[in-house]
Write an enzyme that holds these catalytic residues in place. Structure first.
Site, PDB file in Angstrom:
ATOM      1  NE  ARG A 111       1.529  -3.692   3.292  1.00 45.11           N
ATOM      2  CZ  ARG A 111       0.485  -2.601   3.739  1.00 45.11           C
ATOM      3  NH1 ARG A 111       1.178  -1.941   4.600  1.00 45.11           N
ATOM      4  NH2 ARG A 111      -0.447  -3.176   2.864  1.00 45.11           N
ATOM      5  CG  HIS A 155      -6.944   4.935   4.787  1.00 45.96           C
ATOM      6  ND1 HIS A 155      -5.789   5.784   3.907  1.00 45.96           N
ATOM      7  CD2 HIS A 155      -6.642   3.716   4.903  1.00 45.96           C
ATOM      8  CE1 HIS A 155      -4.699   4.864   3.527  1.00 45.96           C
ATOM      9  NE2 HIS A 155      -4.468   3.623   4.818  1.00 45.96           N
ATOM     10  CG  HIS A 178      -2.468   0.722   0.813  1.00 44.26           C
ATOM     11  ND1 HIS A 178      -3.085   1.615   1.936  1.00 44.26           N
ATOM     12  CD2 HIS A 178      -3.030   0.944  -0.184  1.00 44.26           C
ATOM     13  CE1 HIS A 178      -4.219   2.033   1.102  1.00 44.26           C
ATOM     14  NE2 HIS A 178      -3.884   1.393  -0.027  1.00 44.26           N
ATOM     15  CG  HIS A 195       0.261   1.186   9.850  1.00 44.53           C
ATOM     16  ND1 HIS A 195      -0.054   0.449   8.877  1.00 44.53           N
ATOM     17  CD2 HIS A 195       1.276   0.638   9.922  1.00 44.53           C
ATOM     18  CE1 HIS A 195       0.926   0.719   8.051  1.00 44.53           C
ATOM     19  NE2 HIS A 195       2.052   0.360   8.507  1.00 44.53           N
ATOM     20  CB  VAL A 201     -14.946   4.268  16.130  1.00 46.96           C
ATOM     21  CG1 VAL A 201     -14.570   2.538  15.785  1.00 46.96           C
ATOM     22  CG2 VAL A 201     -15.663   4.669  17.027  1.00 46.96           C
ATOM     23  CG  MET A 202      -8.617   1.149  16.671  1.00 48.61           C
ATOM     24  SD  MET A 202      -7.705   2.515  16.587  1.00 48.61           S
ATOM     25  CE  MET A 202      -7.770   3.784  17.246  1.00 48.61           C
ATOM     26  CG  ASP A 259      -6.572  -3.148   9.701  1.00 49.44           C
ATOM     27  OD1 ASP A 259      -6.329  -4.019   9.629  1.00 49.44           O
ATOM     28  OD2 ASP A 259      -5.900  -1.550   9.527  1.00 49.44           O
TER      29      ASP A 259
HETATM   30  N1  COA Z   1     -13.145   7.068  14.537  1.00 54.17           N
HETATM   31  C1  COA Z   1     -13.455   8.489  14.750  1.00 54.17           C
HETATM   32  N2  COA Z   1     -13.150   9.774  14.482  1.00 54.17           N
HETATM   33  C2  COA Z   1     -12.600   9.713  12.698  1.00 54.17           C
HETATM   34  C3  COA Z   1     -11.690   8.188  12.957  1.00 54.17           C
HETATM   35  C4  COA Z   1     -12.070   7.188  13.554  1.00 54.17           C
HETATM   36  N3  COA Z   1     -12.026   6.584  12.712  1.00 54.17           N
HETATM   37  N4  COA Z   1     -10.703   8.985  11.981  1.00 54.17           N
HETATM   38  C5  COA Z   1     -10.818   9.777  11.857  1.00 54.17           C
HETATM   39  N5  COA Z   1     -11.723  10.709  12.668  1.00 54.17           N
HETATM   40  C6  COA Z   1     -12.156  12.164  12.847  1.00 54.17           C
HETATM   41  C7  COA Z   1     -10.974  12.062  13.429  1.00 54.17           C
HETATM   42  O1  COA Z   1     -11.871  12.737  14.668  1.00 54.17           O
HETATM   43  C8  COA Z   1     -11.067  14.026  12.597  1.00 54.17           C
HETATM   44  O2  COA Z   1     -12.270  14.611  13.773  1.00 54.17           O
HETATM   45  P1  COA Z   1     -12.110  16.499  14.268  1.00 54.17           P
HETATM   46  O3  COA Z   1     -11.966  16.930  12.430  1.00 54.17           O
HETATM   47  O4  COA Z   1     -13.777  16.999  14.105  1.00 54.17           O
HETATM   48  O5  COA Z   1     -10.528  16.556  15.242  1.00 54.17           O
HETATM   49  C9  COA Z   1     -10.890  13.559  11.493  1.00 54.17           C
HETATM   50  O6  COA Z   1     -11.777  12.865  11.634  1.00 54.17           O
HETATM   51  C10 COA Z   1      -9.999  14.003  10.522  1.00 54.17           C
HETATM   52  O7  COA Z   1      -9.092  12.656  10.942  1.00 54.17           O
HETATM   53  P2  COA Z   1      -7.612  12.528  11.368  1.00 54.17           P
HETATM   54  O8  COA Z   1      -7.321  11.826  12.671  1.00 54.17           O
HETATM   55  O9  COA Z   1      -6.798  14.029  10.995  1.00 54.17           O
HETATM   56  O10 COA Z   1      -7.107  12.216   9.981  1.00 54.17           O
HETATM   57  P3  COA Z   1      -6.278  11.475   9.831  1.00 54.17           P
HETATM   58  O11 COA Z   1      -5.784  11.110   7.773  1.00 54.17           O
HETATM   59  O12 COA Z   1      -4.619  12.127  10.322  1.00 54.17           O
HETATM   60  O13 COA Z   1      -5.966  10.497  10.473  1.00 54.17           O
HETATM   61  C11 COA Z   1      -6.515   6.966  10.816  1.00 54.17           C
HETATM   62  C12 COA Z   1      -6.415   8.594   9.310  1.00 54.17           C
HETATM   63  C13 COA Z   1      -6.172   6.293  10.076  1.00 54.17           C
HETATM   64  C14 COA Z   1      -5.533   8.307  11.430  1.00 54.17           C
HETATM   65  C15 COA Z   1      -7.474   7.665  10.975  1.00 54.17           C
HETATM   66  O14 COA Z   1      -8.853   7.564  10.454  1.00 54.17           O
HETATM   67  C16 COA Z   1      -7.221   6.671  12.780  1.00 54.17           C
HETATM   68  O15 COA Z   1      -7.082   7.316  13.520  1.00 54.17           O
HETATM   69  N6  COA Z   1      -8.408   5.675  12.374  1.00 54.17           N
HETATM   70  C17 COA Z   1      -8.637   4.222  13.712  1.00 54.17           C
HETATM   71  C18 COA Z   1      -7.035   4.015  13.162  1.00 54.17           C
HETATM   72  C19 COA Z   1      -7.236   2.739  11.827  1.00 54.17           C
HETATM   73  O16 COA Z   1      -8.037   2.255  11.661  1.00 54.17           O
HETATM   74  N7  COA Z   1      -6.234   2.616  11.196  1.00 54.17           N
HETATM   75  C20 COA Z   1      -5.977   1.216  10.278  1.00 54.17           C
HETATM   76  C21 COA Z   1      -5.790   2.534   8.688  1.00 54.17           C
HETATM   77  S1  COA Z   1      -5.960   1.696   7.935  1.00 54.17           S
END
Ligand code: COA
Length: 381
Positions: free
Chosen positions: A348, A272, A189, A224, A267-268, A323
């Site tokens: 990976r 993305h 990816h 991640h 919430v995990m 995921d």
């Molecule tokens: N649950 C709740 N809110 C979420 C969210 C989630 N999984 N993912 C993003 N948001 C919200 C953030 O709180 C933020 O809200 P705000 O603007 O009100 O503060 C907004 O969406 C933007 O999120 P941000 O964290 O800045 O996006 P990012 O691009 O930096 O983060 C991730 C991307 C993947 C780190 C993030 O979506 C996340 O933490 N997801 C959960 C972990 C996960 O599933 N990871 C696997 C990725 S493949």
């Protein structure tokens, strides 16, 4: 330069740091290409072994090349005795990702080509890691349950053998197929955090096993790879009730999500960094999950899945990532939750190795700048 005029991109968001010919992630069209091929087509028509070959060699293998590659992979499946001794010495409470990280490091420390980073040597090391990591993951799954090692079977393909070594019985063909699809989808990816970690380590001209060991460390985090485990913890927290109807499960999941979001929880399994309109890999993985739900007769899991997804969509418009369907799929197959991210590692390794070799092909030390925000210069009296 003063700090006021410098634009700092936290998390390198939106920063393009290099070229890559390995995969193309296109958030506008929600598409993902490995060496030009849509990942959905690869998942539908190819085996994981073929995809691994593609990632490392630019092209899919011919029948002869595939046969030679499969023979090499099958010959390297047994768990190395030193790796086994080290694993056995670790407490049973060790997180399986730490076990994988340690195993990769041990494999590197005793590899005869440890200090050789030529393309030829790296191909050998890559193939060795690819063949051996399933034995590490499978044995760790068994060790946690107080079960003994299951020896590999050379009459089975990669995924069938992986499941065989994990559970000591042959998996049904549809289970093998769903597992193989997950391996293909997790393989590569672009410049995600663990791959970038591997490239940073490689850029110092360190060795392949060091880069993979570091990449495993990066993958462990819940933002991640660790998200697939975290998804299952969410399902467990909501409670999986086998007697429940799909709608009842969905309603409880929805209520849980509303509470979580009102408490501003992340919430995990959702969101993305690159895809904002949905993860290109989710529909294929969701189809595999649906088949597993039907195979194991567990509709209540679909209720939880649908409830969380629709509540998140309604509240924030945030879509699930790979995921999200992968977690419950591995759960249904019988893996412990803590084993989900190690399964991701086994897959990976293919993408990491492709990036390590690409980085070395046109290397430049990765060393960004920072903008100092500490106290002004001062002096000792
Ligand atoms: N649950 C709740 N809110 C979420 C969210 C989630 N999984 N993912 C993003 N948001 C919200 C953030 O709180 C933020 O809200 P705000 O603007 O009100 O503060 C907004 O969406 C933007 O999120 P941000 O964290 O800045 O996006 P990012 O691009 O930096 O983060 C991730 C991307 C993947 C780190 C993030 O979506 C996340 O933490 N997801 C959960 C972990 C996960 O599933 N990871 C696997 C990725 S493949």
């Amino acid at each position: 330069m003063n700090n006021a005029t410098i634009e700092v991109r936290k998390g390198l968001a939106g920063v393009v740091v290099d070229f890559t010919a390995i995969s193309k992630v296109n958030p506008e069209t929600n598409s993902l290409l490995y060496r030009g091929y849509p990942v959905q087509e690869l998942a539908a028509q190819c085996s994981f072994e073929e995809v691994a070959y593609l990632l490392w060699n630019d092209e899919l293998p011919t029948q002869e090349q595939l046969a030679a590659f499969a023979e090499q992979e099958r010959a390297g499946r047994a768990l190395d005795p030193v790796v086994r001794r080290v694993m056995d010495a670790l407490p049973i409470t060790t997180h399986p990702m730490d076990v994988c990280r340690t195993a990769a490091s041990v494999m590197g420390a005793q590899h005869p080509l440890a200090e050789d980073s030529s393309r030829e040597a790296n191909m050998v090391k890559t193939a060795d890691l690819f063949a051996a990591m399933p034995a590490v993951v499978a044995y760790e799954q068994r060790r946690r349950r107080g079960q003994d090692l299951v020896e590999p079977r050379s009459d089975l393909g990669y995924s069938a053998n992986f499941l065989w070594m994990s559970f000591g019985e042959e998996a049904a063909p549809e289970v093998v197929e769903a597992f193989d699809v997950s391996m293909i989808l997790y393989a590569e990816h672009s410049f995600n955090a663990s791959t970038f970690t591997g490239r940073v380590i490689t850029s110092t001209l360190s060795d392949l096993h060091s880069a993979v060991t570091g990449a495993i460390g990066a993958l462990k985090g819940p933002l991640h790879g660790g998200a697939n485990e975290a998804v299952m913890h969410t399902f467990d927290e909501i409670g999986i009730r086998s007697e429940e109807s799909l709608d009842e499960a969905a309603a409880r999941a929805k209520a849980w999500m509303e509470d979580a979001l009102s408490e501003k929880k992340k919430v995990m399994g959702f969101g993305h960094r690159v895809y904002k309109q949905g993860d290109s890999r989710v529909p294929t993985m969701k189809a595999a999950l649906d088949k597993m739900i039907a195979h194991y007769g567990r509709p209540e899991l679909l209720g939880l899945y649908n409830g969380l997804q629709s509540a998140m969509d309604e509240a924030k418009g945030i879509k699930p990532n790979l995921d999200y369907p992968a977690g419950p799929t591995y759960h249904l197959m019988g893996f412990d939750t803590e084993m989900f991210t190690p399964l991701f590692v086994a897959s990976r390794i293919t993408g990491w190795a492709a990036h390590i070799m690409e980085q070395l092909g046109s290397n430049s030390l990765i060393r960004p700048l920072s903008s100092y925000s500490g106290v002004e210069e001062r002096h000792l009296r």
